[in-house]
Scaffold this active site. Structure first.
Site, PDB file in Angstrom:
ATOM      1  N   HIS A 133      -0.813 -29.569  30.417  1.00 29.02           N
ATOM      2  CA  HIS A 133      -0.003 -30.578  30.940  1.00 29.02           C
ATOM      3  C   HIS A 133       1.584 -29.935  31.278  1.00 29.02           C
ATOM      4  CE1 HIS A 133       2.488 -34.212  31.552  1.00 29.02           C
ATOM      5  NE2 HIS A 133       1.049 -34.884  31.233  1.00 29.02           N
ATOM      6  N   ASP A 210       0.547 -28.933  21.491  1.00 27.51           N
ATOM      7  CA  ASP A 210       0.528 -30.145  22.249  1.00 27.51           C
ATOM      8  C   ASP A 210      -0.554 -31.128  21.788  1.00 27.51           C
ATOM      9  OD1 ASP A 210       0.970 -32.097  23.823  1.00 27.51           O
ATOM     10  OD2 ASP A 210       0.721 -31.113  25.517  1.00 27.51           O
ATOM     11  N   GLN A 213      -3.002 -35.689  23.255  1.00 29.55           N
ATOM     12  CA  GLN A 213      -4.351 -36.270  23.401  1.00 29.55           C
ATOM     13  C   GLN A 213      -5.151 -36.316  22.334  1.00 29.55           C
ATOM     14  OE1 GLN A 213      -4.802 -38.073  26.392  1.00 29.55           O
ATOM     15  NE2 GLN A 213      -3.595 -37.650  27.548  1.00 29.55           N
ATOM     16  N   LYS A 236       0.777 -43.301  23.796  1.00 26.13           N
ATOM     17  CA  LYS A 236      -0.791 -43.189  24.036  1.00 26.13           C
ATOM     18  C   LYS A 236      -1.421 -43.517  22.729  1.00 26.13           C
ATOM     19  CE  LYS A 236       0.154 -39.005  27.185  1.00 26.13           C
ATOM     20  NZ  LYS A 236      -0.056 -39.512  28.421  1.00 26.13           N
ATOM     21  N   CYS A 376      -0.908 -34.323  36.183  1.00 26.72           N
ATOM     22  CA  CYS A 376       0.195 -33.233  35.896  1.00 26.72           C
ATOM     23  C   CYS A 376      -0.457 -32.186  35.131  1.00 26.72           C
ATOM     24  CB  CYS A 376       0.926 -34.076  34.576  1.00 26.72           C
ATOM     25  SG  CYS A 376       1.847 -35.427  35.169  1.00 26.72           S
TER      26      CYS A 376
HETATM   27  C1  LIG Z   1      -1.612 -33.175  27.128  1.00 24.28           C
HETATM   28  C2  LIG Z   1      -0.322 -33.942  27.414  1.00 24.28           C
HETATM   29  N1  LIG Z   1       0.876 -33.430  27.129  1.00 24.28           N
HETATM   30  C3  LIG Z   1       1.954 -34.010  27.218  1.00 24.28           C
HETATM   31  C4  LIG Z   1       2.070 -35.216  27.704  1.00 24.28           C
HETATM   32  C5  LIG Z   1       3.355 -35.665  28.030  1.00 24.28           C
HETATM   33  O1  LIG Z   1       3.648 -36.993  27.503  1.00 24.28           O
HETATM   34  P1  LIG Z   1       4.867 -37.802  27.584  1.00 24.28           P
HETATM   35  O2  LIG Z   1       4.882 -38.145  29.421  1.00 24.28           O
HETATM   36  O3  LIG Z   1       4.822 -39.000  27.114  1.00 24.28           O
HETATM   37  O4  LIG Z   1       6.038 -36.873  27.579  1.00 24.28           O
HETATM   38  C6  LIG Z   1       0.936 -35.869  28.241  1.00 24.28           C
HETATM   39  C7  LIG Z   1       0.855 -37.106  29.181  1.00 24.28           C
HETATM   40  O5  LIG Z   1       0.130 -37.352  29.711  1.00 24.28           O
HETATM   41  C8  LIG Z   1      -0.181 -35.231  28.099  1.00 24.28           C
HETATM   42  O6  LIG Z   1      -1.581 -35.717  28.181  1.00 24.28           O
END
Ligand SMILES: Cc1ncc(COP(=O)(O)O)c(C=O)c1O
Length: 418
Positions: A133, A210, A213, A236, A376
């Site tokens: 992301h 990270d 998900q 999420k 993203c």
């Molecule tokens: C894999 C992953 N990492 C990071 C994020 C970023 O999350 P946030 O926008 O809540 O900071 C997301 C959000 O879609 C994501 O799917």
């Protein structure tokens, strides 16, 4: 209704989510398949948020009055819940942030300002992957630009997996940090943590995962992962927006410098210099997201009451069903693994030459909420030579009937565009 082995009692669960009863576009039943972007919130979380503001609202840590003590107990109680949820060895390893993006930026900045042995500088390398992301790409690009460090990444195979064939050339003695996603938000791929962590440990590099998900969908055990940092985001996983988590190993949090300065994160301050509070407070400058942490605590109670193992089994059954049904749709190409093996419940696809924005719009007219775009994770679209995808993503309240509705909806899209 289609019955699949492993499904939760969705009828009962859906009663907890008032928004799922909504109708859209003059009477269409809402089919919410945008859970990878954000989940819906159960009444238990909504109640915890309003109860907090109705009965306990005060700033935390500094007050001596009843409300301040109660608010502090609730905020710190939420930290206990998060620590237990991820099997953290200590509650002091749980830092509250505003989202996963802030958690990942925090790690990058800690390392940018750190002394040896953690310091990232022009002699060192940072490793990520092509399926990250943007939140796990841009902070590392910024760090590389500021320090002169070299940014390297693992590429992707044609079937949406990490290409680890050159792992020894990507992760080397110069690598200071390897940061990668546990479950991809665009491909759905579940990554092989063990192989990457083993190689990182061989060369003494830190590992940041990270888990944005992963935390909502499967049991998460930071000790079993053997990482140094794990980041995720509350909205999420049935929690409110405005709350994220960074878990870090205690000795690292003790050694690494703070990033943001301000109230709450200090021990003493003079006009010349300051000393800092111990972790986690050292990394929580200013008034923290108190109500949001309380809401996240309620979300964790809710998920625990159902059971993360059961949520995982439910989503796996749905994913198997969805992959099978989507593979039967003419002209549909899944971008990512085409089976449910080592795969999460976010499924991206293209439909012939129809632009994903058109797909999303015609589905929306039928009440079906999916996400379209690059999610993203634009480098993934570039890798597979596509401008964007349509993504359907499921959660604990999703049903096989909603997958049937999606497949029927896609038939309408195909007819609509001839
Ligand atoms: C894999 C992953 N990492 C990071 C994020 C970023 O999350 P946030 O926008 O809540 O900071 C997301 C959000 O879609 C994501 O799917």
């Amino acid at each position: 209704m289609t019955q699949l082995p492993g499904l939760l009692d969705v009828e009962a669960i859906r009663k907890d989510f008032p928004i799922l009863d909504r109708q859209v576009h003059d009477g269409q039943k809402l089919v919410y398949l945008d859970n990878a972007a954000t989940s819906q919130k159960p009444r238990q979380v909504l109640d915890a948020l309003s109860e907090y503001y109705e009965r306990y609202n005060a700033n935390v840590h500094r007050g001596v009055h009843v409300l301040a003590e109660e608010a502090t107990a609730l905020y710190e109680g939420a930290r206990d819940k998060v620590a237990a949820f991820i099997n953290a060895p200590s509650r002091d390893e749980v830092i509250f942030t505003k989202n996963a993006s802030e958690s990942l930026n925090l790690v990058a900045n800690m390392l940018g300002w750190a002394d040896e042995p953690y310091r990232v500088d022009a002699e060192t390398e940072i490793v990520i992957t092509e399926m990250e992301h943007h939140s796990n790409i841009v902070p590392w690009q910024l760090l590389a630009q500021r320090t002169g460090a070299k940014l390297k990444w693992f590429g992707l195979t044609d079937d949406g997996r990490l290409d680890l064939s050159n792992i020894d050339e990507i992760i080397t003695e110069k690598t200071k940090i390897v940061s990668f996603v546990l479950v991809s938000n665009i491909l759905g791929t579940v990554n092989p943590v063990e192989a990457i962590v083993r190689r990182a440990q061989e060369v003494g590099a830190l590992v940041c995962i990270d888990a944005s998900q992963a935390a909502p969908h499967m049991p998460l055990d930071v000790q079993a992962l053997q990482a140094d940092f794990v980041a995720f985001t509350g909205h999420k996983m049935c929690g409110p927006t405005g709350i994220g988590v960074l878990w870090g190993r205690q000795e690292l949090l003790e050694d690494l410098p703070p990033f943001l300065g301000g109230g709450e994160m200090i021990e003493t301050v003079s006009m010349h210099s300051s000393t800092y509070a111990p972790a986690p407070h050292k990394f929580e400058a200013g008034t923290p997201p108190i109500a949001q942490a309380v809401g996240l605590g309620a979300a964790i109670d809710y998920l625990n009451s159902i059971g993360m193992d059961k949520i995982l089994a439910h989503e796996h059954a749905l994913t198997e069903y969805a992959v099978r049904k989507l593979n039967e749709v003419p002209d549909l190409r899944i971008i990512g693994p085409t089976t449910a093996e080592d795969r999460g419940a976010a499924i991206s696809f293209t439909l012939g030459d129809i632009h994903p924005h058109d797909v999303g719009q015609v589905l929306d007219e039928q009440g079906i909420a999916v996400r379209v775009g690059h999610h993203c994770a634009r480098p993934v679209c570039l890798r597979y030579g596509i401008p964007a995808t349509t993504r359907a993503s499921f959660y604990l309240y999703s049903t096989p009937a909603e997958i049937d509705a999606l497949v029927e909806g896609l038939e309408h899209v195909r007819n609509f565009f001839g």
